[in-house]
Design an enzyme around this catalytic site. Structure first.
Site, PDB file in Angstrom:
ATOM      1  N   HIS A 179       0.053   4.372  -0.865  1.00  0.00           N
ATOM      2  CA  HIS A 179       1.230   3.542  -1.130  1.00  0.00           C
ATOM      3  C   HIS A 179       2.203   4.266  -2.054  1.00  0.00           C
ATOM      4  O   HIS A 179       3.398   4.011  -2.035  1.00  0.00           O
ATOM      5  CB  HIS A 179       0.824   2.221  -1.799  1.00  0.00           C
TER       6      HIS A 179
ATOM      7  N   HIS B  89       3.588   5.525 -11.500  1.00  0.00           N
ATOM      8  CA  HIS B  89       3.730   5.849 -10.076  1.00  0.00           C
ATOM      9  C   HIS B  89       5.195   5.687  -9.676  1.00  0.00           C
ATOM     10  O   HIS B  89       6.012   5.247 -10.483  1.00  0.00           O
ATOM     11  CB  HIS B  89       2.810   4.939  -9.241  1.00  0.00           C
TER      12      HIS B  89
ATOM     13  N   THR C 184       4.841  -5.631  -7.948  1.00  0.00           N
ATOM     14  CA  THR C 184       5.654  -5.553  -6.728  1.00  0.00           C
ATOM     15  C   THR C 184       4.815  -5.195  -5.502  1.00  0.00           C
ATOM     16  O   THR C 184       5.356  -4.920  -4.442  1.00  0.00           O
ATOM     17  CB  THR C 184       6.810  -4.535  -6.887  1.00  0.00           C
ATOM     18  N   THR C 185       3.491  -5.167  -5.691  1.00  0.00           N
ATOM     19  CA  THR C 185       2.573  -4.899  -4.583  1.00  0.00           C
ATOM     20  C   THR C 185       1.481  -5.973  -4.610  1.00  0.00           C
ATOM     21  O   THR C 185       1.235  -6.563  -5.670  1.00  0.00           O
ATOM     22  CB  THR C 185       1.904  -3.510  -4.738  1.00  0.00           C
TER      23      THR C 185
ATOM     24  N   HIS D 232       8.446   4.725  -6.815  1.00  0.00           N
ATOM     25  CA  HIS D 232       8.979   4.020  -5.649  1.00  0.00           C
ATOM     26  C   HIS D 232      10.262   4.727  -5.224  1.00  0.00           C
ATOM     27  O   HIS D 232      11.104   5.046  -6.058  1.00  0.00           O
ATOM     28  CB  HIS D 232       9.291   2.562  -5.982  1.00  0.00           C
TER      29      HIS D 232
ATOM     30  N   HIS E 213       7.325   3.485 -12.454  1.00  0.00           N
ATOM     31  CA  HIS E 213       6.703   2.347 -13.128  1.00  0.00           C
ATOM     32  C   HIS E 213       5.591   2.833 -14.051  1.00  0.00           C
ATOM     33  O   HIS E 213       4.613   3.423 -13.582  1.00  0.00           O
ATOM     34  CB  HIS E 213       6.117   1.366 -12.090  1.00  0.00           C
TER      35      HIS E 213
END
Ligand code: ZN
Length: 257
Positions: free
Chosen positions: A94, A119, A205-206, A121, A138
């Protein structure tokens, strides 16, 4: 020649099997499979097996607009040290995630939140007055009650970033792979010089989209070179971001600085 082709095919078969075994392990671990598009994409996250909050009223990300300036908001009380070790980097399918060893923390409302991992995005998930940056980092922190505080850093394309050179020296990394790092990494070098921010209450957000997240989003981006953005982009799913979620009456606060 035929032998060569055969051994190549065998090699691909072995790699293929290893990957699906990894994915299987990952799915079993998460107990539900999700992605950023199609049947398992964001609009289906709320239907995933087990408990998720993905249909909740306090979801993230959001468009950071109509905020209230709060004069009493102070700078984030960061305790990031030069010697804190990055433990490993993982491609979890992801995102690309760097995990920290115990060390860095911040204090928010008299509560200590430890930095666990960061991580990426691509492009960014939060919008700042409608503007979407090419990349969002994040920095995930947790307190002793396992509540989250995520510090968000926007990235724009510009100057080469020295700290990113260390991060990228461990790339590329295949889906399902983990690489040990165990080298010191000073996270404070990856933050904007101006530390004004927006803050609001939201969610992961996941999946499982848990709604116990304090968000602190820096207003100013940091810069990294286009080639550095592209290396990350190449390794992550295309568009690994969730669309903006409704505010549902939440108040977004902005620092006066
Ligand atoms: Zn994230």
């Amino acid at each position: 020649m035929n032998k060569l082709i055969l051994s190549f095919s065998a090699l691909f078969l072995i790699i293929g099997c290893q990957q699906s075994a990894e994915e299987h392990k990952e799915n079993k671990h998460n107990s539900k499979h999700w992605s950023y598009d199609g049947e398992t994409g964001p609009e289906h996250w709320a239907e995933l097996e087990g408990e998720t909050n993905c249909n909740g009223n306090f979801q993230s990300p959001i468009n950071l607009v109509n905020f209230k300036t709060a004069e009493d908001l102070e700078p984030v009380d960061l305790h990031y040290a030069e010697e804190t070790l990055l433990h490993d980097v993982v491609n979890n399918g992801h995102s690309i995630q760097y995990d920290f060893e115990h060390g860095d923390f911040l204090i928010h409302k008299q509560d200590t939140f430890h930095l666990k991992q960061f991580h990426f995005h691509e492009p960014a998930e939060h919008l700042i007055e409608g503007v979407r940056y090419p990349l969002e980092i994040h920095l995930v922190h947790q307190n002793s009650d396992t509540e989250f505080l995520v510090l968000s850093v926007m990235v724009k394309e510009g100057q080469n970033s020295k700290p990113f050179e260390l991060l990228e020296s461990y790339l590329p990394i295949q889906k399902g792979e983990t690489k040990l790092i165990q080298a010191p990494f000073d996270m404070s070098q990856n933050l904007p010089d101006q530390k004004g921010y927006f803050t609001y209450q939201g969610s992961l957000t996941t999946p499982p989209c848990s709604e116990d997240v304090t968000w602190i989003v820096f207003k100013k981006p940091i810069e990294i070179a286009l080639e550095q953005v592209e290396l990350l982009r190449y390794l992550m799913p295309i568009n690994n971001y969730r669309d903006e979620q409704p505010h549902h009456g939440r108040v977004i606060y902005s620092t006066s600085f």
